[in-house]
Design a protein around this motif. Structure first.
Motif, PDB file in Angstrom:
ATOM      1  N   GLU A 162       0.881  -1.159   0.000  1.00 32.41           N
ATOM      2  CA  GLU A 162       0.000   0.000   0.000  1.00 32.41           C
ATOM      3  C   GLU A 162       0.918   1.208   0.000  1.00 32.41           C
ATOM      4  O   GLU A 162       1.810   1.311   0.848  1.00 32.41           O
ATOM      5  CB  GLU A 162      -0.911   0.006   1.229  1.00 32.41           C
ATOM      6  CG  GLU A 162      -1.919  -1.127   1.229  1.00 32.41           C
ATOM      7  CD  GLU A 162      -2.843  -1.123   0.011  1.00 32.41           C
ATOM      8  OE1 GLU A 162      -3.313  -0.039  -0.398  1.00 32.41           O
ATOM      9  OE2 GLU A 162      -3.075  -2.208  -0.550  1.00 32.41           O
ATOM     10  N   VAL A 163       0.724   2.116  -0.942  1.00 34.16           N
ATOM     11  CA  VAL A 163       1.593   3.275  -1.088  1.00 34.16           C
ATOM     12  C   VAL A 163       0.745   4.532  -0.998  1.00 34.16           C
ATOM     13  O   VAL A 163      -0.313   4.617  -1.621  1.00 34.16           O
ATOM     14  CB  VAL A 163       2.331   3.249  -2.450  1.00 34.16           C
ATOM     15  CG1 VAL A 163       3.263   4.441  -2.590  1.00 34.16           C
ATOM     16  CG2 VAL A 163       3.094   1.945  -2.631  1.00 34.16           C
ATOM     17  N   MET A 164       1.214   5.494  -0.218  1.00 33.29           N
ATOM     18  CA  MET A 164       0.527   6.779  -0.174  1.00 33.29           C
ATOM     19  C   MET A 164       1.551   7.902  -0.078  1.00 33.29           C
ATOM     20  O   MET A 164       2.631   7.728   0.502  1.00 33.29           O
ATOM     21  CB  MET A 164      -0.470   6.839   0.981  1.00 33.29           C
ATOM     22  CG  MET A 164       0.089   6.666   2.349  1.00 33.29           C
ATOM     23  SD  MET A 164      -1.265   6.636   3.529  1.00 33.29           S
ATOM     24  CE  MET A 164      -0.652   7.774   4.722  1.00 33.29           C
ATOM     25  N   GLY A 165       1.208   9.009  -0.688  1.00 31.33           N
ATOM     26  CA  GLY A 165       2.084  10.167  -0.646  1.00 31.33           C
ATOM     27  C   GLY A 165       2.124  10.765   0.748  1.00 31.33           C
ATOM     28  O   GLY A 165       1.140  10.706   1.484  1.00 31.33           O
ATOM     29  N   VAL A 166       3.269  11.301   1.123  1.00 33.83           N
ATOM     30  CA  VAL A 166       3.424  11.985   2.407  1.00 33.83           C
ATOM     31  C   VAL A 166       4.071  13.339   2.156  1.00 33.83           C
ATOM     32  O   VAL A 166       4.699  13.559   1.118  1.00 33.83           O
ATOM     33  CB  VAL A 166       4.266  11.158   3.419  1.00 33.83           C
ATOM     34  CG1 VAL A 166       3.561   9.874   3.791  1.00 33.83           C
ATOM     35  CG2 VAL A 166       5.656  10.864   2.882  1.00 33.83           C
TER      36      VAL A 166
END
Length: 189
Positions: A162-166
């Motif tokens: 699972e990848v999300m921008g930070v």
């Protein structure tokens, strides 16, 4: 629906969510230092860039205590396999410029990530957070950069991530002001 039936349904939903949570295990929020042995110096103490050639084990000693654990790690994404702005696989690295603008970090400071869904990325070195099962093991990836292709060795993989921008990476390394690569430092908000 009667109040008793509603209560029973609500209780069942809570029990199912608790069971699902315990079955999947807890996510360990880790930092880059957790991927290297405690005896390996941090990048700041060996001088930047921290490169494998400066280390007795060439940075190939991995942390096996995290094997198959669900982790969350923030870093900078460097696309390996992409089509337009969709990224199918990328290297997660601890600082901007790693692998393309400056020497490659040691393998135990590089994670090869395959997102569960293609990740939409507007630029290289986009700060992201990755969550998934960490698998230690050396992998080689061919990275295409401006001046040609380079083979990069990573010490870990996370598949179906699972990848999300930070907005920022908590333990990022800021290059010294006198470094020729200091232009790669991300602006702090």
């Amino acid at each position: 629906m009667s109040n008793r039936l509603k209560s029973t349904a609500a209780l069942a939903a809570v029990l199912i969510s608790i069971a699902a949570g315990s079955a999947s295990g807890e996510t360990a929020h880790i930092f880059w230092k957790d991927l290297r042995p405690a005896t390996q110096p941090a990048a700041e103490s060996v001088g930047l860039p921290m490169i494998a050639a400066k280390m007795p084990d060439h940075g190939e000693t991995l942390s096996l205590n995290l094997q198959d654990k669900t982790i969350q790690l923030a870093g900078y994404a460097l696309p390996v396999d992409r089509e337009g702005d969709l990224v199918y696989q990328f290297l997660l690295v601890p600082w901007t410029g790693a692998c393309s603008h400056m020497p490659t970090p040691p393998p135990n400071q590089i994670v090869l990530v395959t997102p569960a869904q293609p990740y939409r990325m507007s630029q290289a070195y986009q700060p992201v957070s990755v969550t998934g099962a960490l698998e230690p093991g050396m992998e080689k990836s061919q990275l295409f950069i401006l001046d040609g292709a380079s083979v990069i060795q990573s010490g870990y993989t996370v598949r179906k991530a699972e990848v999300m921008g930070v907005d920022k990476v908590p333990d990022t390394i800021t290059l010294p002001v006198n470094s020729p690569w200091s232009f790669l430092n991300k602006k702090k908000n």
